[in-house]
Write a protein that holds these residues in place. Structure first.
Motif, PDB file in Angstrom:
ATOM      1  N   ILE A   1      22.666 -13.819 -20.590  1.00 37.46           N
ATOM      2  CA  ILE A   1      22.925 -13.711 -22.037  1.00 37.46           C
ATOM      3  C   ILE A   1      23.492 -12.336 -22.372  1.00 37.46           C
ATOM      4  CG2 ILE A   1      21.823 -13.674 -24.307  1.00 37.46           C
ATOM      5  CD1 ILE A   1      19.833 -15.758 -23.248  1.00 37.46           C
ATOM      6  N   ALA A   2      22.897 -11.299 -21.755  1.00 34.87           N
ATOM      7  CA  ALA A   2      23.331  -9.925 -22.064  1.00 34.87           C
ATOM      8  C   ALA A   2      24.780  -9.695 -21.665  1.00 34.87           C
ATOM      9  CB  ALA A   2      22.425  -8.927 -21.359  1.00 34.87           C
ATOM     10  N   THR A   3      25.190 -10.281 -20.535  1.00 34.48           N
ATOM     11  CA  THR A   3      26.573 -10.085 -20.082  1.00 34.48           C
ATOM     12  C   THR A   3      27.579 -10.840 -20.940  1.00 34.48           C
ATOM     13  OG1 THR A   3      26.264 -11.885 -18.479  1.00 34.48           O
ATOM     14  CG2 THR A   3      25.932  -9.620 -17.689  1.00 34.48           C
ATOM     15  N   ASN A   4      27.119 -11.747 -21.756  1.00 35.02           N
ATOM     16  CA  ASN A   4      28.016 -12.496 -22.622  1.00 35.02           C
ATOM     17  C   ASN A   4      27.908 -12.078 -24.088  1.00 35.02           C
ATOM     18  OD1 ASN A   4      29.358 -14.727 -20.891  1.00 35.02           O
ATOM     19  ND2 ASN A   4      27.231 -14.727 -20.244  1.00 35.02           N
ATOM     20  N   LEU A   5      27.122 -11.053 -24.337  1.00 32.32           N
ATOM     21  CA  LEU A   5      27.091 -10.417 -25.645  1.00 32.32           C
ATOM     22  C   LEU A   5      27.834  -9.086 -25.552  1.00 32.32           C
ATOM     23  CD1 LEU A   5      23.373 -10.985 -26.715  1.00 32.32           C
ATOM     24  CD2 LEU A   5      25.369 -12.237 -27.515  1.00 32.32           C
ATOM     25  N   PHE A   6      28.449  -8.665 -26.610  1.00 30.61           N
ATOM     26  CA  PHE A   6      29.141  -7.370 -26.614  1.00 30.61           C
ATOM     27  C   PHE A   6      29.007  -6.727 -27.990  1.00 30.61           C
ATOM     28  CE2 PHE A   6      32.238 -10.665 -27.594  1.00 30.61           C
ATOM     29  CZ  PHE A   6      32.878 -10.181 -28.717  1.00 30.61           C
TER      30      PHE A   6
ATOM     31  N   GLU B   1      37.570  -9.358 -33.001  1.00 31.66           N
ATOM     32  CA  GLU B   1      36.451  -8.828 -33.765  1.00 31.66           C
ATOM     33  C   GLU B   1      36.774  -7.387 -34.165  1.00 31.66           C
ATOM     34  OE1 GLU B   1      33.926 -10.516 -34.701  1.00 31.66           O
ATOM     35  OE2 GLU B   1      34.083 -12.315 -33.453  1.00 31.66           O
TER      36      GLU B   1
ATOM     37  N   LEU C   1      27.181  -6.891 -33.377  1.00 27.91           N
ATOM     38  CA  LEU C   1      26.969  -7.614 -32.119  1.00 27.91           C
ATOM     39  C   LEU C   1      27.706  -8.943 -32.173  1.00 27.91           C
ATOM     40  CD1 LEU C   1      25.359  -7.380 -29.437  1.00 27.91           C
ATOM     41  CD2 LEU C   1      23.551  -8.695 -30.543  1.00 27.91           C
ATOM     42  N   SER C   2      28.405  -9.282 -31.101  1.00 24.27           N
ATOM     43  CA  SER C   2      29.115 -10.553 -31.033  1.00 24.27           C
ATOM     44  C   SER C   2      28.940 -11.150 -29.633  1.00 24.27           C
ATOM     45  CB  SER C   2      30.603 -10.350 -31.349  1.00 24.27           C
ATOM     46  OG  SER C   2      31.252 -11.598 -31.488  1.00 24.27           O
ATOM     47  N   TYR C   3      29.595 -12.265 -29.370  1.00 22.43           N
ATOM     48  CA  TYR C   3      29.374 -12.989 -28.122  1.00 22.43           C
ATOM     49  C   TYR C   3      30.681 -13.583 -27.625  1.00 22.43           C
ATOM     50  CZ  TYR C   3      30.003 -17.182 -30.875  1.00 22.43           C
ATOM     51  OH  TYR C   3      30.549 -18.152 -31.682  1.00 22.43           O
ATOM     52  N   LYS C   4      30.646 -14.026 -26.380  1.00 21.44           N
ATOM     53  CA  LYS C   4      31.750 -14.776 -25.784  1.00 21.44           C
ATOM     54  C   LYS C   4      31.185 -15.914 -24.955  1.00 21.44           C
ATOM     55  CE  LYS C   4      32.153 -11.903 -21.615  1.00 21.44           C
ATOM     56  NZ  LYS C   4      31.922 -12.979 -20.635  1.00 21.44           N
TER      57      LYS C   4
ATOM     58  N   PRO D   1      30.530 -17.902 -21.734  1.00 28.32           N
ATOM     59  CA  PRO D   1      30.464 -17.460 -20.330  1.00 28.32           C
ATOM     60  C   PRO D   1      31.570 -18.067 -19.474  1.00 28.32           C
ATOM     61  CG  PRO D   1      28.322 -18.185 -21.145  1.00 28.32           C
ATOM     62  CD  PRO D   1      29.322 -18.596 -22.175  1.00 28.32           C
TER      63      PRO D   1
END
Length: 311
Positions: free
Chosen positions: A39-44, A64, A69-72, A74
């Motif tokens: 999850i952490a690696t897909n949040l930025f 963005e 905080l946003s996401y992508k 995987p």
């Protein structure tokens, strides 16, 4: 001895059960950590002063720009960063020709920023490519603008139009960038310096020195002429003032002498003998001192009075 060889099956069962329990707990924590890392690696995090570009299979799907905080998704999406703040770009030094056919080297810099990341990526792909395209536009516009000016108008502060030139270059470069949809804008274009090619420096500097000497001589000649004019005017005014003062002094002196003569006449007419005696005594002050020798007849009225004979 027989008791020592007896194996308690209940105790072995308990030990086996304990290992299974710890194994399950270990697997659970490993899965939990992996899930957290996944999850952490897909949040930025989107920070102030940057764009986050989300791509899917190389295509931009969203951008963005607000901090947070946003996401992508995987595996199929990736995130890259573009600067949102203003940047400085040093334009490569280039050679141009002025209107009077002189070659000069110009050195500029530009302040620019990304306005629309999607357009910038679509047309320029990278920041470096956008800067390269911007540099081409700047060089083209400056070459056109300076080609309409003489060399003296560019380097001479008294005739320089560099301030307005920078504004014109900035506006024209922005028009070109906007027409081609590069998604970037130039805040300012400034000329850092202008140099001459080495083969032209000596002749141009010699001519500039000659012009400065000519200008200096013109100023000196004008100063000398002004000095002579001021001195002549001052001398004339002084002469006029002195002549007027002398005339006034003569007039006052004449009036004083006239009044003195009148006083003398009035005094003489009242008592001629006393006046004669007074004038004689006054003359003694002027003619007699400790070293005076006077040779006069003994019967001279001047000598008799001096010797004390009043009759």
């Amino acid at each position: 001895m027989a008791d020592e060889n007896i194996i308690n099956m209940n105790e072995r069962g308990k030990n086996h059960f304990s290992w299974r329990k710890y194994t399950k707990m270990g697997i659970f924590f490993i899965v939990l950590i992996a899930l957290f890392v996944f999850i952490a690696t897909n949040l930025f995090i989107v920070r102030e002063g940057e764009f986050k570009v989300v791509r899917q299979f190389g295509e931009v799907v969203r951008i963005e720009s607000e901090p947070g905080l946003s996401y992508k998704i995987p595996f199929i999406q990736s995130v890259t960063t573009l600067p949102k703040y203003q940047m400085t770009y040093n334009v490569s030094q280039a050679e141009i020709n002025t209107r009077d056919k002189k070659r000069i080297l110009i050195d500029n810099y530009a302040i620019w920023k990304i306005e629309d990341p999607k357009k910038m990526i679509s047309n320029a792909r990278t920041v470096e490519a956008a800067e390269s395209r911007m540099e081409e536009f700047i060089y083209s516009v400056i070459r056109t603008e300076l080609g309409q000016l003489n060399y003296d108008e560019i380097i001479n502060d008294e005739k320089s139009s560099r301030g307005s030139l920078n504004d014109r270059v900035t506006d024209q470069v922005n028009d070109l960038l906007q027409n081609d949809n590069y998604g970037i804008s130039v805040t300012d274009v400034r000329m850092k310096r202008t140099d001459l090619p080495e083969e032209n420096e000596k002749s141009v500097f010699t001519r500039m020195i000659s012009e400065r000497h000519s200008t200096a001589q013109e100023y000196l000649s004008k100063g000398d002429a002004d000095k002579n004019r001021i001195e002549a005017k001052t001398d004339r005014e002084v002469s006029e003032i002195l002549a007027k003062a002398k005339a006034d002094a003569e007039k006052i002196r004449g009036e004083g002498e006239g009044q003195a003569a009148k006083i003398y006449n009035d005094a003489f007419s009242k008592d001629e003998e006393f006046y004669s005696l007074f004038r004689t005594l006054e003359s003694y002050k002027q003619t007699i001192n400790g070293d005076t020798v006077i040779v006069l007849p003994s019967d001279s009225p001047y000598a008799r009075l001096l010797m004390g004979y009043t009759e």
